[in-house]
Structures are given as C-alpha cells and as structure tokens.
Design an enzyme around this catalytic site. Sequence first.
Site, short mmCIF file in Angstrom:
data_model
loop_
_atom_site.label_atom_id
_atom_site.label_comp_id
_atom_site.label_asym_id
_atom_site.label_seq_id
_atom_site.Cartn_x
_atom_site.Cartn_y
_atom_site.Cartn_z
N VAL A 1 35.95 39.15 36.97
CA VAL A 1 35.92 37.98 37.87
C VAL A 1 35.92 38.27 39.30
O VAL A 1 36.41 39.10 39.65
CB VAL A 1 37.34 37.06 37.30
CG1 VAL A 1 37.52 35.82 38.17
CG2 VAL A 1 37.20 36.85 35.95
N HIS B 1 43.37 38.74 36.15
CA HIS B 1 44.44 38.96 34.98
C HIS B 1 44.40 37.70 34.11
O HIS B 1 44.41 37.55 32.99
CB HIS B 1 45.62 39.02 35.89
CG HIS B 1 45.69 40.28 36.70
ND1 HIS B 1 45.77 40.19 37.95
CD2 HIS B 1 45.78 41.46 36.27
CE1 HIS B 1 46.10 41.46 38.38
NE2 HIS B 1 45.69 42.30 37.47
N LEU C 1 49.23 38.99 40.23
CA LEU C 1 48.23 38.33 39.43
C LEU C 1 47.10 37.58 40.25
O LEU C 1 47.57 37.16 41.17
CB LEU C 1 48.74 37.35 38.26
CG LEU C 1 49.70 38.04 37.37
CD1 LEU C 1 50.19 36.77 36.17
CD2 LEU C 1 49.18 39.20 36.51
N HIS C 2 45.93 37.97 39.83
CA HIS C 2 44.73 37.00 40.32
C HIS C 2 43.83 36.59 39.13
O HIS C 2 44.33 36.85 37.78
CB HIS C 2 44.00 37.73 41.27
CG HIS C 2 43.64 39.13 40.75
ND1 HIS C 2 42.71 39.26 39.71
CD2 HIS C 2 43.77 40.51 41.00
CE1 HIS C 2 42.36 40.68 39.17
NE2 HIS C 2 43.07 41.13 39.98
N GLU C 3 42.89 35.75 39.46
CA GLU C 3 42.21 35.18 38.32
C GLU C 3 41.59 35.97 37.22
O GLU C 3 41.36 35.78 36.26
CB GLU C 3 40.93 34.45 38.98
CG GLU C 3 41.39 32.91 39.47
CD GLU C 3 41.71 32.09 38.35
OE1 GLU C 3 41.13 32.32 37.32
OE2 GLU C 3 42.59 31.24 38.53
P1 AMP Z 1 45.57 46.04 37.00
O1 AMP Z 1 46.75 44.89 37.31
O2 AMP Z 1 45.09 45.91 38.03
O3 AMP Z 1 46.31 47.18 36.20
O4 AMP Z 1 44.75 45.35 36.01
C1 AMP Z 1 45.42 44.70 34.74
C2 AMP Z 1 43.95 44.42 33.90
O5 AMP Z 1 43.30 43.25 34.59
C3 AMP Z 1 43.05 45.62 33.62
O6 AMP Z 1 42.50 45.54 32.42
C4 AMP Z 1 42.04 45.09 34.58
O7 AMP Z 1 40.79 45.71 34.16
C5 AMP Z 1 41.88 43.84 34.55
N1 AMP Z 1 41.37 43.25 35.89
C6 AMP Z 1 41.78 43.35 36.96
N2 AMP Z 1 40.67 42.84 38.01
C7 AMP Z 1 39.98 42.22 37.13
C8 AMP Z 1 39.04 41.38 37.33
N3 AMP Z 1 38.41 40.97 38.70
N4 AMP Z 1 37.97 40.69 36.19
C9 AMP Z 1 38.60 41.01 35.10
N5 AMP Z 1 39.71 41.74 34.87
C10 AMP Z 1 40.43 42.33 35.63
#
Ligand code: AMP
Length: 289
Positions: A183, A40, A36-38
């Site tokens: 983000v 998420h 997780l990052h900001e």
């Molecule tokens: P992931 O873990 O990469 O599959 O991402 C999970 C959810 O977080 C997805 O809906 C992504 O679009 C969203 N997400 C990933 N990076 C960002 C970001 N920088 N800003 C906003 N949402 C994000």
Amino acid sequence: MSTPYFADNRENLDTLLTESRSAGHTIGLVPTMGFLHEGHLSLLRAARARCDIVVMSLFVNPTQFAPADDFEAYPRDQERDIRLAGDTGVDIVYAPAAADVYPDDFATWVEVRGELTEVLCGHPSLRGPEHFRGVTTIVAKLFNAVGPQLAFFGQKDAQQAVVIQQMVRDLEFGIDIVVCPTVREPDGLAMSSRNRYLASDERNRALALHRALQTALRTAENGAVDVGEVLAPAFRVLRDAGIEPEYLQARDAATLRSVQRFGDRPVLVAVAARVGTARLIDNVVVPAL
Ligand code: AMP
C-alpha cells in the site's frame, strides 16, 4: 466497530481463543510491530474477509534489530493501534511483554539458512541473516501461540514473506501464508512506520525509490530483458536524487536467486536505501512475458 479483546500474555490469549478453537473457527493472524498505517490495515481487512477470528499481534521484536538499529526509537502508540484495529474489525490484539517472549533462559532460534537470508537485506554488510533469524523466531512463536490457519504478510517486505514461506514449508506449520500488495501514499511512497523519520525534503527524495522501481518496470515492459539494461536507468533515477542505494537488484521473485534476464519468470526488483536516518525498502515484481 467495537474494541477488540486485549491479551498481554499467553494465558489470556489461550482463554480468549479456547471457544474459537473448539468451535473449529478459522483463525487469521496478522503480525505487526504496531504504529499502524494503511498497509497494516489492508492486511487486517484481508484477514477479516477470510477468517472467523482475526488476531493482530503487536510486538516490537527486539531480536530482529541489530544493536545499532532503531529499536528504542521505533515509533509506538498502542492506544491508537488498538483503536484502529477495532475499527478494522480485529477480534483480538495480542501484545505480549518482551520479558515473557524472551525470558532470561531463552535459548532456541528458528533460522532459515542459505542464500535466502544472506542476500538483499540479509547481506552481512547490511541487516544480515541475524535480522531474519529474529523474524522467523518471533513469527514461529506467534504461530505456536495463536495457532492460525492463515497468516497475512505484506509484499512491501518481499524477502521476509519468502523467508517465512520457506520456514512454513520446512517446519510443516500447515499455515496458509497470504501475501498482500504494497500500500502506497498517493504519490507512490510505500507506507512504512519508518516514514515518520523523514523530514519533508527527505520525504521528497525518498520518492525516488518508487520512481526508480517504476522506471525499471517500464524499461522491462518496453522490451529490455538484460538485467544491466533494465536496472541502469533505475540507478540513474536514484543517483539524480542523491541516493546511494544499499542495493538495487533483480532476483527471482519466488526463490530470490539472482537472474540475468527479465521475461522468463516473475522477477523481483528490490531496493533499500538510507534517506536521512530512515532505512527504506521497496520493490516491484516484473511479471513473466
Ligand atoms: P511491521 O509492523 O512493519 O513489522 O509490518 C507488519 C506487516 O505489515 C508486515 O507483514 C509488512 O510486510 C506489512 N506491511 C508494512 N508496510 C506495508 C505496506 N506499505 N503495504 C502492505 N503491507 C505492509
């Protein structure tokens, strides 16, 4: 805040959700692949603000990775993810095992066909439609397992959000899809679990993606309407940083159809590029005039 409940299989999840379901609580789902990052966390906060019960799924979905992709190398840190989820007010973390999600006799796929999954990242020479087939299949399964009224996705993966909205309409899931803004790091780099693959010089070069998109946005805001005219300076920004994009394209933000002009409707300008070993994507939406 407190430690969330943890379910590593469907039965545990159902037990945890029984009461909420019968009480008619609003359940919000935030699907993630963890680390997780900001970005998420912003989805989790949005879910917390709008739902009684927030479920975060944590599953690195093998079917959306091509054999040559980074499935094995994809960063994982479940303990930290659970802690951060708890700090953000998540009620339940659902982290099923791959063998339960995809047993040996698994044979059903959910596939959005047509241009939506064949353009941009879906182009057969890039991740291809199979990537989105993996995404829609796992998201459909998560929707069935969790039964949310709302589900939260990031604009960072703009094509994914459009594909999921199409699936929800076509299959009548009756779930509100909430798309949250991208983000970024203070210098503009879109947050991504894959940023951790970037060496420091690569991270600097990666900033050109954001700069290129901002250049396109400004060019359109300054009155250019022709797609070639808007994208040309953005291509130059990438080239000057030594980045050859997989694509840099302008498409209708709602349908992903190609557009010739800016100004008539919201236009998605999306970019994908490899920087070192990391494959990065980013986008900006240029509003209608
Ligand atoms: P992931 O873990 O990469 O599959 O991402 C999970 C959810 O977080 C997805 O809906 C992504 O679009 C969203 N997400 C990933 N990076 C960002 C970001 N920088 N800003 C906003 N949402 C994000």
